[in-house]
Design an enzyme around this catalytic site. Structure first.
Site, PDB file in Angstrom:
ATOM      1  CG  ASP A 229      -1.842   1.135   1.335  1.00 52.82           C
ATOM      2  OD1 ASP A 229      -2.761   1.204   0.504  1.00 52.82           O
ATOM      3  OD2 ASP A 229      -1.679   1.975   2.244  1.00 52.82           O
ATOM      4  CD  GLU A 273      -2.486   2.579  -3.358  1.00 49.07           C
ATOM      5  OE1 GLU A 273      -3.615   3.068  -3.490  1.00 49.07           O
ATOM      6  OE2 GLU A 273      -1.872   2.553  -2.264  1.00 49.07           O
TER       7      GLU A 273
END
Length: 529
Positions: A229, A273
């Site tokens: 993330d 990401e």
């Protein structure tokens, strides 16, 4: 005979006779066990096993046969061979992106033993399991942060305190938060997303060491890899996310992390990401296997919605040249249509089923590892706030089935036509279209490859590109429009290969004759030489 079996019987007549031999439900050897398709699951919403209304690990285990039953020739599962679990660590929030204990699972989801059972059963079916690893920040309730805020020497430097660093606690975050600094005990800490997510200080060697230990901990517990993330925000410049010094430090950290994970699991899969432009994504591919292609997602949805093609084969092939150089030839594309932060595909496409099928066809004939957000295969609707794009998964037409979750009211539940039960029985459903398209990948190495190329046609209603694996070449054509289209396929200087056989089609009315392909409305066809 289910709707999907009826569809497959049509495809087999047209496809397998020329591609992989005669079609037979008993001949599993003719179909690969892999489709290289990943399925993103919000555990809380997917399937409930104990009646508390909250999805859990055992619920997913019970539904693995929906995702992939491990029997490639059976034909009534989705056929994915990878699962991405959104955050499963202990957390005070419903979404889990603020971790309070990295070595514990959220008790709402079950136990470590339940997770172990899930990974073991998934592996039996050929399904890999990756998990969200959130290392940019923790929860403000994490013991590390509480120690740091209290000024304890052994943790103080684990977070970013403005006063300790001689910085003014001013400035907005490049990640988009209105305020980057937040007050606690007379000091100000950095939290680029919100005050409940204080950023860790990766300049502190003990932080990096701990995060590597945690990654290995989960690999030892059967996890196959990580979705990382906020990968570009590990080292944050509040003025801009384009700072070269910050980016270089981000890259150095992720390379250190990847190399450490490969020591524990040589084939660990790491997808990042990195929500940014192509030029800024490329360097990260030296440090991780894949990075989600956000620009491609917008292109695919836009093409389906507007019924207007682009020279995607040319564009992607050039991007891949850059990515290959950046990664020493080791990157794997990670296309998707939507995820847990974005408007759901069916909503973005104004509930047009034909457009949703077209978008799915483009996604699942893309190179690399396509990712499907749970419910996307059904056509679930949803737009912000976030809870409404993470709604309970509809297993049955009528709410109330034991396996269905109720943690959040299903605003977009509708009349039950968008559900596994309803779509399983409908040959023309979106679910059965996803099953068909994924089965193509199982049967054809060229569609599973990481290679795409240009094929020139003069028709803005038809998207065309070449897929290849070694000497095997396929020509993929999508009629984006509601009108029949005829595409000339004569051999010429710009298109030197003669494509002479239909391998797969979503509509048996497609016809290839006299170097011309006739495509019915909203039809996808795959050809081979």
């Amino acid at each position: 005979m289910s709707g999907f079996r009826r569809i497959v019987s049509v495809v087999c007549v047209l496809a397998l006779a020329s591609a992989v031999g005669a079609c037979s439900g008993s001949k599993a050897k003719e179909i690969s066990a892999e489709s290289n398709v990943y399925y993103e699951i919000f555990v809380r919403s997917f399937a409930d096993s104990n009646g508390d209304g909250i999805g859990d690990f055992n619920g997913i285990t019970a539904k693995l046969d929906y995702l992939n039953d491990g029997k490639p020739a059976k034909g009534n599962d989705l056929g994915v061979d990878g699962i991405w679990l959104m955050p499963i660590n202990e957390s005070p929030s419903y979404h889990g992106y603020d971790v309070s204990d990295y070595e514990k699972v959220n008790p709402d989801y079950g136990t470590l033993e339940d997770l172990k059972k899930l990974t073991e059963e998934a592996h039996k079916r050929g399904i890999k399991v990756i998990m969200d690893l959130v290392v940019n920040h923790t929860s403000s309730q994490h013991p590390w942060f509480l120690d740091s805020a209290a000024g304890k020497d052994n943790r103080r430097n684990w977070y970013m305190w403005a006063e300790d660093q001689g910085r003014e606690p001013t400035g907005s975050s490049a990640a988009g938060a209105s305020e980057a600094w937040h007050q606690k005990n007379g000091s100000h800490y950095l939290g680029i997303f919100w005050d409940g997510m204080p950023d860790l200080n990766f300049d502190e060697p003990e932080v990096r060491k701990e995060m590597i230990r945690i990654g290995k901990f989960w690999l030892d517990h059967g996890i196959d890899g990580f979705r990382v993330d906020a990968a570009k925000h590990i080292y944050e410049d509040l003025a801009t996310d384009k700072n070269k010094r910050s980016m270089d430090k981000n890259l150095a950290w992720w390379l250190e992390f990847r190399q450490a994970m490969q020591q524990s699991k040589p084939d660990v899969y790491i997808v990042g990401e990195v929500w940014d432009a192509t030029a800024r994504v490329g360097p990260y591919l030296k440090t991780m296997d894949s990075a989600f292609n956000f620009d491609l997602a917008s292109t695919l949805i836009g093409a389906a919605h507007n019924e207007n093609s682009s020279n995607l084969g040319f564009t992607l092939s050039r991007i891949h040249e850059f990515y290959n150089k950046s990664s020493d030839g080791k990157f794997v594309e990670a296309p998707f249509l939507s995820n847990h932060d974005q408007t759901r595909v069916m909503t973005a496409l104004s509930n047009n089923l034909d457009h949703a099928k077209t978008a799915a066809a483009m996604l699942l004939t893309m190179p690399g590892n396509p990712f499907i957000y749970y419910g996307e295969e059904l056509g679930m609707n949803g737009t912000k706030p976030d809870e409404n794009i993470r709604e309970p998964f509809p297993w049955k037409r009528t709410p109330g089935a034991p396996e269905e979750t109720t943690w959040e009211p299903a605003v977009y539940r509708g009349d039950g036509s968008v559900s596994v039960e309803a779509e399983d029985e409908s040959p023309g459903s979106l679910l059965n279209r996803y099953r068909m398209l994924i089965s193509w990948r199982q049967m054809d190495a060229a569609l599973r490859s990481n290679v795409i190329g240009e094929y020139k046609v003069d028709n803005t209603s038809v998207m065309v590109y070449i897929r290849s694996a070694g000497e095997e070449q396929r020509l993929v054509l999508h009629n984006l429009s509601g009108k029949p289209q005829t595409v000339p396929l004569a051999v010429g200087k710009s298109n030197p290969v003669k494509y002479a056989n239909i391998v797969f089609t979503t509509d048996e009315r497609a016809e290839l004759a006299n170097d011309e392909l006739t495509l019915p409305p909203y039809t996808t066809v795959v050809l081979k030489p």
